[in-house]
Design a protein around this motif. Structure first.
Motif, PDB file in Angstrom:
ATOM      1  N   PRO A 121     -82.782 -14.513   1.634  1.00  0.00           N
ATOM      2  CA  PRO A 121     -83.317 -15.248   2.783  1.00  0.00           C
ATOM      3  C   PRO A 121     -84.820 -15.408   2.603  1.00  0.00           C
ATOM      4  CG  PRO A 121     -82.858 -12.974   3.389  1.00  0.00           C
ATOM      5  CD  PRO A 121     -82.390 -13.145   1.970  1.00  0.00           C
ATOM      6  N   GLN A 122     -85.311 -16.610   2.696  1.00  0.00           N
ATOM      7  CA  GLN A 122     -86.695 -16.910   2.363  1.00  0.00           C
ATOM      8  C   GLN A 122     -87.683 -16.073   3.171  1.00  0.00           C
ATOM      9  OE1 GLN A 122     -87.426 -19.017  -0.113  1.00  0.00           O
ATOM     10  NE2 GLN A 122     -89.605 -18.577   0.073  1.00  0.00           N
ATOM     11  N   GLY A 123     -88.465 -15.267   2.472  1.00  0.00           N
ATOM     12  CA  GLY A 123     -89.554 -14.534   3.100  1.00  0.00           C
ATOM     13  C   GLY A 123     -89.158 -13.334   3.938  1.00  0.00           C
ATOM     14  N   LEU A 124     -87.852 -12.987   4.002  1.00  0.00           N
ATOM     15  CA  LEU A 124     -87.429 -11.918   4.891  1.00  0.00           C
ATOM     16  C   LEU A 124     -87.097 -10.615   4.179  1.00  0.00           C
ATOM     17  CD1 LEU A 124     -85.146 -13.782   7.468  1.00  0.00           C
ATOM     18  CD2 LEU A 124     -87.538 -13.118   7.701  1.00  0.00           C
ATOM     19  N   LEU A 125     -86.967 -10.633   2.867  1.00  0.00           N
ATOM     20  CA  LEU A 125     -86.482  -9.451   2.167  1.00  0.00           C
ATOM     21  C   LEU A 125     -87.107  -9.368   0.787  1.00  0.00           C
ATOM     22  CD1 LEU A 125     -84.350  -7.123   2.453  1.00  0.00           C
ATOM     23  CD2 LEU A 125     -82.749  -8.620   1.273  1.00  0.00           C
ATOM     24  N   GLY A 126     -87.478  -8.131   0.385  1.00  0.00           N
ATOM     25  CA  GLY A 126     -88.121  -7.945  -0.898  1.00  0.00           C
ATOM     26  C   GLY A 126     -87.171  -7.706  -2.047  1.00  0.00           C
ATOM     27  N   GLY A 127     -85.885  -7.640  -1.779  1.00  0.00           N
ATOM     28  CA  GLY A 127     -84.920  -7.383  -2.839  1.00  0.00           C
ATOM     29  C   GLY A 127     -83.534  -7.197  -2.270  1.00  0.00           C
ATOM     30  N   GLN A 128     -82.681  -6.586  -3.036  1.00  0.00           N
ATOM     31  CA  GLN A 128     -81.278  -6.361  -2.656  1.00  0.00           C
ATOM     32  C   GLN A 128     -81.187  -5.411  -1.459  1.00  0.00           C
ATOM     33  OE1 GLN A 128     -78.331  -5.705  -5.924  1.00  0.00           O
ATOM     34  NE2 GLN A 128     -78.364  -3.629  -5.128  1.00  0.00           N
ATOM     35  N   ALA A 129     -80.464  -5.805  -0.418  1.00  0.00           N
ATOM     36  CA  ALA A 129     -80.409  -5.032   0.827  1.00  0.00           C
ATOM     37  C   ALA A 129     -79.269  -4.020   0.795  1.00  0.00           C
ATOM     38  CB  ALA A 129     -80.275  -5.967   2.017  1.00  0.00           C
ATOM     39  N   LEU A 130     -79.363  -3.063  -0.118  1.00  0.00           N
ATOM     40  CA  LEU A 130     -78.389  -1.975  -0.219  1.00  0.00           C
ATOM     41  C   LEU A 130     -79.171  -0.682  -0.390  1.00  0.00           C
ATOM     42  CD1 LEU A 130     -75.471  -0.962  -0.415  1.00  0.00           C
ATOM     43  CD2 LEU A 130     -75.542  -1.463  -2.872  1.00  0.00           C
ATOM     44  N   HIS A 131     -78.929   0.264   0.512  1.00  0.00           N
ATOM     45  CA  HIS A 131     -79.744   1.480   0.577  1.00  0.00           C
ATOM     46  C   HIS A 131     -78.838   2.700   0.746  1.00  0.00           C
ATOM     47  CE1 HIS A 131     -83.100   4.102   1.560  1.00  0.00           C
ATOM     48  NE2 HIS A 131     -82.593   4.375   2.756  1.00  0.00           N
ATOM     49  N   ALA A 132     -78.975   3.677  -0.159  1.00  0.00           N
ATOM     50  CA  ALA A 132     -78.242   4.949  -0.049  1.00  0.00           C
ATOM     51  C   ALA A 132     -78.967   5.818   0.965  1.00  0.00           C
ATOM     52  CB  ALA A 132     -78.167   5.630  -1.412  1.00  0.00           C
ATOM     53  N   GLY A 133     -78.569   5.707   2.225  1.00  0.00           N
ATOM     54  CA  GLY A 133     -79.343   6.284   3.315  1.00  0.00           C
ATOM     55  C   GLY A 133     -79.046   7.724   3.635  1.00  0.00           C
ATOM     56  N   GLN A 134     -77.863   8.216   3.232  1.00  0.00           N
ATOM     57  CA  GLN A 134     -77.533   9.599   3.563  1.00  0.00           C
ATOM     58  C   GLN A 134     -76.706  10.225   2.455  1.00  0.00           C
ATOM     59  OE1 GLN A 134     -75.139  10.990   7.247  1.00  0.00           O
ATOM     60  NE2 GLN A 134     -77.273  11.079   7.884  1.00  0.00           N
ATOM     61  N   LEU A 135     -76.983  11.510   2.194  1.00  0.00           N
ATOM     62  CA  LEU A 135     -76.330  12.250   1.121  1.00  0.00           C
ATOM     63  C   LEU A 135     -76.016  13.648   1.641  1.00  0.00           C
ATOM     64  CD1 LEU A 135     -75.600  12.384  -1.969  1.00  0.00           C
ATOM     65  CD2 LEU A 135     -77.938  13.216  -2.337  1.00  0.00           C
ATOM     66  N   ALA A 136     -74.739  14.044   1.586  1.00  0.00           N
ATOM     67  CA  ALA A 136     -74.325  15.348   2.102  1.00  0.00           C
ATOM     68  C   ALA A 136     -73.436  16.054   1.086  1.00  0.00           C
ATOM     69  CB  ALA A 136     -73.592  15.188   3.432  1.00  0.00           C
ATOM     70  N   PHE A 137     -73.666  17.340   0.894  1.00  0.00           N
ATOM     71  CA  PHE A 137     -72.872  18.127  -0.047  1.00  0.00           C
ATOM     72  C   PHE A 137     -73.161  19.609   0.183  1.00  0.00           C
ATOM     73  CE2 PHE A 137     -76.916  16.986  -1.932  1.00  0.00           C
ATOM     74  CZ  PHE A 137     -77.375  18.153  -2.539  1.00  0.00           C
TER      75      PHE A 137
END
Length: 339
Positions: A259-275
């Motif tokens: 989307p023009q001007g709205l995002l700096g790259g791929q919108a996928l984020h590993a936001g939480q990690l549990a173990f």
């Protein structure tokens, strides 16, 4: 020579040993594991495995392999630590928040910089092994959390935990359109794309793969979605979302577009990690905020669908931080307005 011992879980009972290894250690292909079996580098229950051997629940599978010559990279020359990546560390593990454009370990075209380069002094003393500490990966343009081991015993334990689905990874993505139904799962096998070898695809004879999703918020043309993995195939989330017509925004390889001007790259984020900690068994959970280059998407008029982010039955087992969706959307928009 790297060595690992895996215990066969119930879901892998009756599989061929090469397929078992490819499923458990997906960074190496089934063809590679077939070669290792033929080279007598694999043992099942302390006996050298043969092509076609089957594994059964509870079996101990021991494997060792010789790294290719290119792996003999002089990582011991790296002496500085990039502490900005570190979310948590102790004597056994390091948890990092990986930025965009940084690969996890050295590879073709990325011999000079990686997460491994930046944390090398923390990752044990095996200087000829070019993936010290690595037990799972994130794509170059995917941001967020991953755990690395500081010694080979911990690495083996974490690899086993991942194989047994005891390491829980939750992602956030902005995708094109609105997924119907709003909550569900994508169950489709994944293999190499027949037309483009750089891509993966959903294919009939691929490896089993399942992705669970939960729509968090909506705006015109886009959805904010929480995702979790039952399996860990290459590009799994990106492939599955593209296959159902809702590609990750900014994922040019799988049709996401920018989307023009709205995002700096791929919108996928590993936001939480549990173990569970591999040494003492204590439950651990880490949460990473959205990357700053998502801020342009925050100005859109999002409407919350769920009251909270990162909430499901796993929260009963791990001390996880759940975000209120309205708070997340407000902070997201505030970051944009303050830029």
């Amino acid at each position: 020579m790297p060595k690992m011992v895996l215990t066969v879980p119930p879901e892998a009972d009756g599989r061929r040993v090469d397929r078992f290894l490819a499923d458990m250690l997906p960074e190496r292909s089934r063809t590679v594991w077939q070669r290792e079996v033929k080279a007598h580098q694999v043992k099942v229950q302390h006996r050298t495995a043969k092509s076609g051997d089957l594994v059964h629940v509870g079996d101990l599978v021991e494997v060792q392999w010789e790294d290719p010559p290119v792996a003999r990279l002089d990582l011991d020359a790296v002496t500085e630590i990039d502490s900005s990546l570190i979310v948590y560390q102790d004597d056994a593990i390091v948890v990092v928040n990986k930025p965009r454009e940084l690969v996890v370990h050295p590879s073709r075209g990325h011999w000079e910089d990686s997460v491994v380069h930046r944390l090398r002094p923390l990752l044990g003393d095996d200087g000829i092994y070019f993936r010290p500490g690595v037990v799972h990966r994130l794509d170059q343009n995917t941001t967020g959390l991953l755990v690395l081991a500081r010694n080979e015993l911990t690495r083996s334990k974490l690899s086993q935990a991942i194989a047994e689905r005891k390491v829980h990874r939750r992602y956030l993505a902005v995708v094109h359109g609105q997924i119907t139904p709003l909550t569900g799962k994508i169950d489709a096998p994944i293999g190499r794309d027949a037309k483009n070898r750089l891509k993966m695809a959903t294919v009939l004879m691929g490896k089993p793969a399942m992705t669970r999703y939960r729509t968090i918020a909506l705006t015109a043309g886009y959805s904010l979605v929480q995702l979790s993995l039952d399996t860990g195939r290459t590009h799994q989330i990106r492939v599955h979302l593209s296959a159902i017509g809702h590609a990750v925004v900014g994922d040019e390889l799988y049709g996401g577009g920018h989307p023009q001007g709205l995002l700096g790259g791929q919108a996928l984020h590993a936001g939480q990690l549990a173990f569970s900690h591999p040494e003492n068994g204590n439950p651990l959970c880490f949460t990473a905020p959205l990357p700053c280059d998502w801020k342009g998407m925050g100005v859109l008029p999002w409407r919350a669908i769920q009251q909270s982010v990162f909430e499901d039955e796993e929260d009963l087992l791990y001390p996880c931080q759940n975000w209120a969706t309205d708070d997340l959307l407000h902070t997201w928009a505030s970051h944009f307005m303050g830029s």
